[in-house]
Design an enzyme around this catalytic site. Structure first.
Site, PDB file in Angstrom:
ATOM      1  CB  THR A 154      19.621 -22.133  -2.349  1.00 14.51           C
ATOM      2  OG1 THR A 154      20.361 -23.346  -2.490  1.00 14.51           O
ATOM      3  CG2 THR A 154      19.321 -21.560  -3.738  1.00 14.51           C
ATOM      4  CG  HIS A 155      19.389 -24.388   1.649  1.00 16.98           C
ATOM      5  ND1 HIS A 155      18.312 -24.795   2.389  1.00 16.98           N
ATOM      6  CD2 HIS A 155      19.084 -24.699   0.354  1.00 16.98           C
ATOM      7  CE1 HIS A 155      17.405 -25.352   1.592  1.00 16.98           C
ATOM      8  NE2 HIS A 155      17.853 -25.295   0.345  1.00 16.98           N
ATOM      9  CB  SER A 277      37.409  -0.670  15.949  1.00 22.20           C
ATOM     10  OG  SER A 277      37.934  -1.073  17.195  1.00 22.20           O
ATOM     11  CD  GLN A 322      -3.332  14.522  21.308  1.00 18.74           C
ATOM     12  OE1 GLN A 322      -4.354  15.199  21.339  1.00 18.74           O
ATOM     13  NE2 GLN A 322      -2.448  14.529  22.284  1.00 18.74           N
TER      14      GLN A 322
HETATM   15  N1  ARG Z   1      -5.151  16.859  18.980  1.00 15.08           N
HETATM   16  C1  ARG Z   1      -6.359  16.157  18.684  1.00 15.08           C
HETATM   17  C2  ARG Z   1      -6.023  14.897  17.849  1.00 15.08           C
HETATM   18  O1  ARG Z   1      -4.980  14.851  17.273  1.00 15.08           O
HETATM   19  C3  ARG Z   1      -7.262  17.033  17.899  1.00 15.08           C
HETATM   20  C4  ARG Z   1      -8.695  16.618  17.946  1.00 15.08           C
HETATM   21  C5  ARG Z   1      -9.266  16.937  19.276  1.00 15.08           C
HETATM   22  N2  ARG Z   1     -10.622  16.513  19.355  1.00 15.08           N
HETATM   23  C6  ARG Z   1     -11.253  16.321  20.513  1.00 15.08           C
HETATM   24  N3  ARG Z   1     -12.468  15.909  20.468  1.00 15.08           N
HETATM   25  N4  ARG Z   1     -10.626  16.471  21.674  1.00 15.08           N
HETATM   26  O2  ARG Z   1      -6.796  13.998  17.807  1.00 15.08           O
END
Ligand code: ARG
Length: 430
Positions: A154-155, A277, A322
């Site tokens: 501990t510590h 190394s 996305q």
């Molecule tokens: N590649 C887009 C994503 O992953 C797909 C959906 C696109 N939708 C849109 N309304 N542009 O979100």
């Protein structure tokens, strides 16, 4: 070539910037995109938006695409935005007008959502399997080395006797809690968003219960807006679970790095599992566990990245979402690699016997001495004082004998009970 083409092509720079890494990342979604489309068109036929014959033709076309995906021959062509577009283009170029019918009552927004749910479900199952492999290895090593004592700290100061049985077993049991997190993330992923379309549903009488059953989802995301909100929340839950496993594994990696240090010398590995190394000829470094520690620390930041990416977005679909794919896709792969590497290394670990015979660990046994006096009838505080004074004036003589018998202690690891806990959580992935 765009699904939304209205007679003009977007600027090349705009195209590249907005598509980003999708053409490559979406390949991971391809098989799920086809599964989702198959369920969707079966449902469309059931509500009269496709004829039986059209359904048969489309299902055959989709199966052929599925085969190219499984053979690894499927690609997203330059100029095509994403996997959803590629599948629809392939179908239309193969089958003509009937291919143009599959998108009724659907948007790419719920299409990508359903792809991601199916993908995350599989990924989380794979992570759980990898966790199970490490769990089993740790339990095996815990039993194998349960008689080998080591210092407990501990510590980072010498504290009380521990053992390799306790150490391996501790990480095994910690993984049970991480599995709970994975199971929760799995449950969240296991819900059907299909039919939420652009995020506000459709005026077609879609049968969403039917697609839920066809895709083997446990539940439906009923509210279409909630279904769209699941983009980001699903990934975030997965990232939290991945982070939990990573924190356990990173901690283990740190222990190994420290114990390979000559000042400790508690564990070692066969030469071919260490690294050297370029200047110091004697080196056998723990690079594997350092990389593992680094990767696991980074993996714990994935949930923060997701939180920041999605913080305060307007309700409904936004293209920012996305970018979730860039963050979460590599995370599960990386974690599985680390877990499998840990299994490989720990199967070859060598532990040092008789560590605690070294006089520098004499004081590990002071509490044993206090407890012995208590069992002879001396009140604890007096026994504590007596041994404390012996340590102070240098007359303390350790008795290197450990009798810990309660549940979860050195001589009673409860390996079986911990395995039962693990199996109960693992069953949630079936
Ligand atoms: N590649 C887009 C994503 O992953 C797909 C959906 C696109 N939708 C849109 N309304 N542009 O979100």
């Amino acid at each position: 070539m765009k699904l939304w083409s209205k007679g003009f092509e977007p600027d090349k720079m705009i195209e590249e910037f907005t598509v980003g890494a999708d053409r490559e990342l979406d390949l991971k979604l391809a098989r799920y995109d086809v599964q989702g489309s198959m369920a969707h068109i079966r449902m469309l036929e059931s509500i009269g938006l496709l004829t039986k014959d059209e359904l048969e033709v489309l299902l055959k076309g989709l199966s052929e695409i599925a085969e190219t995906i499984e053979r690894g021959e499927f690609t997203i062509e330059p100029g095509v935005e994403d996997v959803h577009s590629q599948v629809e283009f392939l179908l239309t170029s193969k089958l003509g007008d009937v291919g143009k019918k599959i998108h009724s009552g659907r948007s790419r927004n719920d299409q990508v959502l359903v792809d991601l749910k199916l993908f995350m479900r599989d990924e989380l199952r794979s992570v759980a399997k990898a966790v199970e492999r490490l769990f089993e290895c740790l339990q095996k090593q815990s039993e194998r080395y349960k008689g080998v004592l080591m210092p407990g700290y501990t510590h980072l100061q010498v504290a009380m006797p521990s053992s390799f049985g306790l150490w391996f077993g501790a990480y095994a049991e910690a993984l049970v809690d991480d599995m709970q997190m994975l199971a929760a993330a799995y449950k969240i992923a296991n819900q059907n968003p299909l039919g939420s379309a652009a995020g506000y549903g459709s005026s077609f009488p879609l049968n969403r219960t039917m697609t839920t059953e066809l895709l083997g989802f446990e539940a439906l995301h009923y509210n279409v807006v909630a279904a769209q909100m699941a983009r980001g929340k699903t990934e975030r839950a997965a990232a939290m679970a991945i982070g939990a496993v990573a924190s356990t594994l990173g901690h283990l990696a740190m222990d190994v790095c420290m114990w390979m240090c000559q000042n400790f010398g508690f564990v070692s590995f066969p030469d071919e599992l260490t690294t050297g190394s370029s200047i110091m000829p004697h080196k056998k470094n723990p690079d594997v566990f350092e990389i593992m520690r680094g990767k696991c620390n980074r993996l714990q930041s994935v949930q923060n990245e997701i939180a920041l990416l999605t913080a305060n977005l307007p309700l409904g679909y936004n293209r920012d979402l996305q970018l979730l794919k860039d963050i979460i896709f590599p995370a599960s792969t990386e974690l599985i690699q680390c877990l499998d590497m840990a299994v490989f290394m720990l199967e070859h670990i060598r532990v040092k016997e008789n560590i605690v015979d070294d006089p520098r660990y004499d004081y590990l046994f002071t509490v044993e001495e206090v407890n012995r006096l208590v069992l002879q009838g001396m009140p604890f505080r007096e026994a504590y004082k007596k041994v404390g004074l012996e340590v102070q004036d240098g007359t303390y003589k350790p008795v290197r004998e450990v009798k810990h018998t309660h549940e979860g202690s050195i001589s009673n690891l409860c390996t079986k009970q911990i395995a039962e806990k693990f199996s109960k959580v693992a069953a949630q992935f079936e």
